[in-house]
Design an enzyme around this catalytic site. Structure first.
Site, short mmCIF file in Angstrom:
data_model
loop_
_atom_site.label_atom_id
_atom_site.label_comp_id
_atom_site.label_asym_id
_atom_site.label_seq_id
_atom_site.Cartn_x
_atom_site.Cartn_y
_atom_site.Cartn_z
N ASP A 15 0.84 -1.31 0.10
CA ASP A 15 0.17 -0.15 0.13
C ASP A 15 0.98 1.25 0.03
O ASP A 15 0.37 2.19 0.51
CB ASP A 15 -0.87 0.01 1.18
CG ASP A 15 -1.91 -1.18 1.28
OD1 ASP A 15 -2.35 -1.54 0.11
OD2 ASP A 15 -2.26 -1.59 2.36
N GLU A 16 1.90 1.10 -0.65
CA GLU A 16 2.79 2.32 -0.59
C GLU A 16 2.44 3.39 -1.59
O GLU A 16 2.92 4.39 -1.75
CB GLU A 16 4.38 1.84 -0.96
CG GLU A 16 4.90 0.88 0.15
CD GLU A 16 4.85 -0.52 -0.23
OE1 GLU A 16 4.04 -0.62 -1.47
OE2 GLU A 16 5.23 -1.56 0.23
N LYS A 18 2.02 2.08 -5.12
CA LYS A 18 2.62 1.35 -6.35
C LYS A 18 1.44 1.93 -7.53
O LYS A 18 1.79 2.05 -8.58
CB LYS A 18 2.71 0.23 -6.30
CG LYS A 18 3.66 -0.29 -4.79
CD LYS A 18 3.67 -1.93 -4.86
CE LYS A 18 2.34 -2.56 -4.35
NZ LYS A 18 2.00 -2.11 -2.87
N GLY A 19 0.03 1.79 -7.21
CA GLY A 19 -0.89 1.83 -8.21
C GLY A 19 -0.64 3.28 -9.03
O GLY A 19 -0.80 3.33 -10.15
N ASN A 40 -5.53 -10.05 -3.88
CA ASN A 40 -5.08 -9.51 -2.40
C ASN A 40 -4.67 -8.29 -2.68
O ASN A 40 -4.75 -7.29 -1.58
CB ASN A 40 -4.03 -10.23 -1.55
CG ASN A 40 -2.77 -10.84 -2.42
OD1 ASN A 40 -2.91 -10.58 -3.52
ND2 ASN A 40 -1.91 -11.28 -1.30
N GLY A 42 -4.60 -4.48 -3.98
CA GLY A 42 -5.55 -3.21 -3.96
C GLY A 42 -4.51 -2.10 -4.57
O GLY A 42 -4.16 -1.33 -3.70
N HIS A 43 -4.84 -1.68 -5.89
CA HIS A 43 -4.04 -0.60 -6.19
C HIS A 43 -4.96 0.38 -6.71
O HIS A 43 -5.86 0.38 -7.52
CB HIS A 43 -3.10 -1.12 -7.46
CG HIS A 43 -2.14 -2.01 -7.10
ND1 HIS A 43 -1.14 -2.74 -7.70
CD2 HIS A 43 -1.70 -2.60 -5.75
CE1 HIS A 43 -0.33 -3.74 -7.10
NE2 HIS A 43 -0.72 -3.52 -5.96
N ARG A 145 1.97 -29.01 -6.49
CA ARG A 145 2.05 -29.66 -7.91
C ARG A 145 0.47 -30.40 -8.16
O ARG A 145 0.42 -31.19 -8.87
CB ARG A 145 3.13 -30.71 -8.09
CG ARG A 145 4.30 -29.75 -8.24
CD ARG A 145 5.67 -30.99 -8.24
NE ARG A 145 5.51 -31.59 -6.97
CZ ARG A 145 6.62 -32.50 -6.57
NH1 ARG A 145 7.76 -32.63 -7.54
NH2 ARG A 145 6.57 -32.91 -5.36
N GLN A 226 1.89 -6.12 -3.13
CA GLN A 226 2.37 -6.12 -1.87
C GLN A 226 3.73 -5.38 -1.56
O GLN A 226 3.96 -4.52 -2.32
CB GLN A 226 2.47 -7.45 -1.40
CG GLN A 226 1.32 -8.35 -1.15
CD GLN A 226 0.70 -9.05 -2.35
OE1 GLN A 226 1.29 -9.52 -3.26
NE2 GLN A 226 -0.60 -8.49 -2.78
N THR A 241 2.63 -12.55 3.04
CA THR A 241 1.89 -13.06 2.00
C THR A 241 2.59 -14.35 1.56
O THR A 241 3.75 -14.65 1.98
CB THR A 241 1.42 -12.08 0.87
OG1 THR A 241 0.44 -12.68 0.11
CG2 THR A 241 2.77 -11.76 0.12
N ALA A 301 -7.29 -0.84 0.36
CA ALA A 301 -8.10 -0.60 -0.93
C ALA A 301 -8.88 -2.13 -0.91
O ALA A 301 -9.47 -1.95 -1.85
CB ALA A 301 -6.91 -0.46 -1.79
N LEU A 334 4.09 12.29 0.88
CA LEU A 334 4.77 13.46 1.77
C LEU A 334 3.99 14.52 2.42
O LEU A 334 4.03 14.95 3.73
CB LEU A 334 5.73 13.93 0.96
CG LEU A 334 6.72 15.25 1.38
CD1 LEU A 334 7.46 14.51 2.43
CD2 LEU A 334 7.30 16.28 0.32
N ASP A 335 2.79 14.75 1.56
CA ASP A 335 1.59 15.84 1.96
C ASP A 335 1.01 15.52 3.35
O ASP A 335 0.70 16.35 3.93
CB ASP A 335 0.64 16.02 1.03
CG ASP A 335 0.01 14.62 0.50
OD1 ASP A 335 0.74 13.69 0.00
OD2 ASP A 335 -1.21 14.29 0.77
#
Ligand code: GDP
Ligand code: IMO
Ligand code: MG
Length: 433
Positions: A15-16, A18-19, A40, A42-43, A145, A226, A241, A301, A334-335
């Site tokens: 959740d950094e 990335k999306g 799993n 959420g972007h 397998r 992730q 995960t 998300a 940052l905000d």
């Protein structure tokens, strides 16, 4: 060096942002490839106040020229994919012509989700806090397998036989081990047989398609899900995960050797969050943590769960860098730190009587660590939406410099808001934007 292929991975616990960054960079990208995880993830993508969340579909899809690939390393719920395709269709023209799925993806079935939920309930206080999507059980079947692959959809007899055998096993576990309701094998088979019709035209050999695009000089972006601290091998095991979340997974889960990736960028928040259980040395269980959560709208998300919040932890990000050799970082949100009198950064850990700044991040080690902080002055000005580095407050620049120096990685991008346009690009990516 001109960057043609770029990897984006999470540098913390997911959740950094990335999306947002994949979406931003996709304006001038030819293809985006997902290579691990499942729904799993959420972007979140925001443009002109329109918010779209993708879970399986690569985040570049809103740009009409982008080709999107789901690599073999993804555990694929066709049910979730179908729903997601319907929900993003209005924002992503020609979606089914642009989206391609590896023939070697492992299918994630409703019985995987049932097992995930039954296991979590049976663990009580030791629960991992998974997204309950069935990710762990699906990867278990892949490694054991006995998983069902996308290419199995192409042969009705094989599909029927495999579904019967696998559901028999899952149902035994569900009822005998967990006392949970069984999943009807006939329903699963009917759904998959029906899905074969709409999935078949999208099935491809992702490794060959993407290799060819790279050979042709096209720009390719690899979108991680992730974050490195949730990695099955290097994260806070067992609170992780079930996939490898770092750059190595591009080779195993995308079929593209890491040597073909020109630039690896970690996305990191200006502070730290995590969802679910597990150690989190810089967690703030106080008003400050609450203030960060509120300002950052820190709710998952995928599951909507509140995210745990804390100060930036340079020790874990440095470790993530050691494991992945980041060429640069993008610092997001940052905000959210606007208006704090002072801000803390964790520079080292105290473990009993010793000071350490590098260790394996397993739950045992991180569970014993106490953060050692450096406190630096904050800023009062708003940074929300700033697009030029020069316009940032002096103390915000100092804070960013401290992060870069402590982590040993230069800053490629600074994100100052959720919208595409709330972004500051440094020189490294000048040729991409
Ligand atoms: P991902 O899983 O790494 O793609 O991240 P998520 O989408 O789960 O969570 C990131 C959240 O932060 C989303 O709601 C984004 O819209 C939002 N976001 C991303 N970058 C920024 C930023 O720089 N500032 C703010 N305020 N929000 C951001
Ligand atoms: P994105 O891609 C944050 C966490 C879950 C749980 C643990 C295991 O949006 O950054 P799982 O369902 O994978 O078996 O859950 O991992 N988790 C995430 N946390 N962001 C994610 O994805 C996550 N995907 C899984 O909360 O702690
Ligand atoms: Mg997310």
């Amino acid at each position: 060096m001109t960057i043609q292929t770029l990897a984006i991975v999470g540098g913390q616990w997911g959740d950094e942002g990335k999306g947002k960054i994949v979406d931003c960079l996709s304006a001038r990208t030819d293809a985006v490839v997902r290579f691990q995880g499942g729904h799993n993830a959420g972007h979140t993508l925001v443009s002109d106040n329109r918010k779209v969340v993708v879970h399986l579909i690569p985040a570049g899809i809103l740009h009409q020229h982008v080709r999107a690939f789901i690599g073999n390393g993804v555990v694929l719920s066709l049910d979730a994919l179908q729903k997601e395709m319907s929900s993003v269709a209005e924002h992503a023209r020609d979606l089914s012509e642009r989206l391609r799925i590896s023939e070697d993806c492992t299918l994630l079935l409703p019985s995987h989700a049932a097992l995930d939920q039954a296991r979590e309930s049976s663990k009580g206080k030791r629960a991992i806090g998974t997204t309950s999507r069935g990710i762990g059980p699906a990867y278990e079947d892949k490694i054991a397998r006995r998983g069902i692959k996308v290419h199995d959809l192409l042969n009705a007899n094989i599909l029927s036989e495999k579904v019967t055998v696998l559901l028999d096993y899952h149902n035994f576990l569900l009822s005998e081990r967990y006392g949970a309701p069984q999943v009807d094998a006939g329903d699963v088979l009917d759904f998959l047989s029906g899905a074969a019709e709409w999935v078949t035209p999208m099935i491809t050999d992702v490794s060959s398609d993407v290799s060819k695009l790279i050979d042709e000089g096209k720009r390719v972006l690899f979108e991680g899900a992730q974050g490195v601290l949730l990695d099955i091998d290097h994260g806070t095991y067992p609170y992780v995960t079930s996939s490898n979340t770092g750059t190595g997974a591009i080779a195993t889960g995308g079929g593209i050797p890491v040597s073909r990736v020109n630039h690896v960028m970690a996305i990191i928040k200006a502070y730290t969050t995590r969802v679910g259980a597990g150690p989190f040395p810089t967690e703030l269980n106080d008003e400050t943590g609450q203030r960060i959560a509120e300002r950052g709208a820190e709710f998952g998300a995928t599951t909507g769960r509140p995210r745990r919040c804390g100060w930036f932890d340079a020790v874990t990000v440095r470790r993530a860098h050691q494991l992945n050799d980041f060429d640069g970082v993008c610092i997001t949100k940052l905000d959210v730190l606007d208006g704090f009198d002072t801000i803390k950064i964790c520079t080292d850990y105290r473990v009993r009587d010793t000071v350490s700044n590098n260790m394996s991040c397993n739950a045992k080690n991180l569970g014993e660590c106490e953060p050692i902080y450096e406190e630096i002055p904050g800023w009062n000005e708003s940074t929300l939406g700033t697009t030029r580095y020069a316009d940032l407050p002096r103390n915000a620049k100092k804070y960013l410099d401290s992060i870069a120096e402590l982590c040993g990685v230069p800053i490629d991008i600074i994100s100052t808001g959720p919208e595409r346009k709330h972004t500051i690009f440094n020189e490294a990516l000048a040729n991409w934007i």
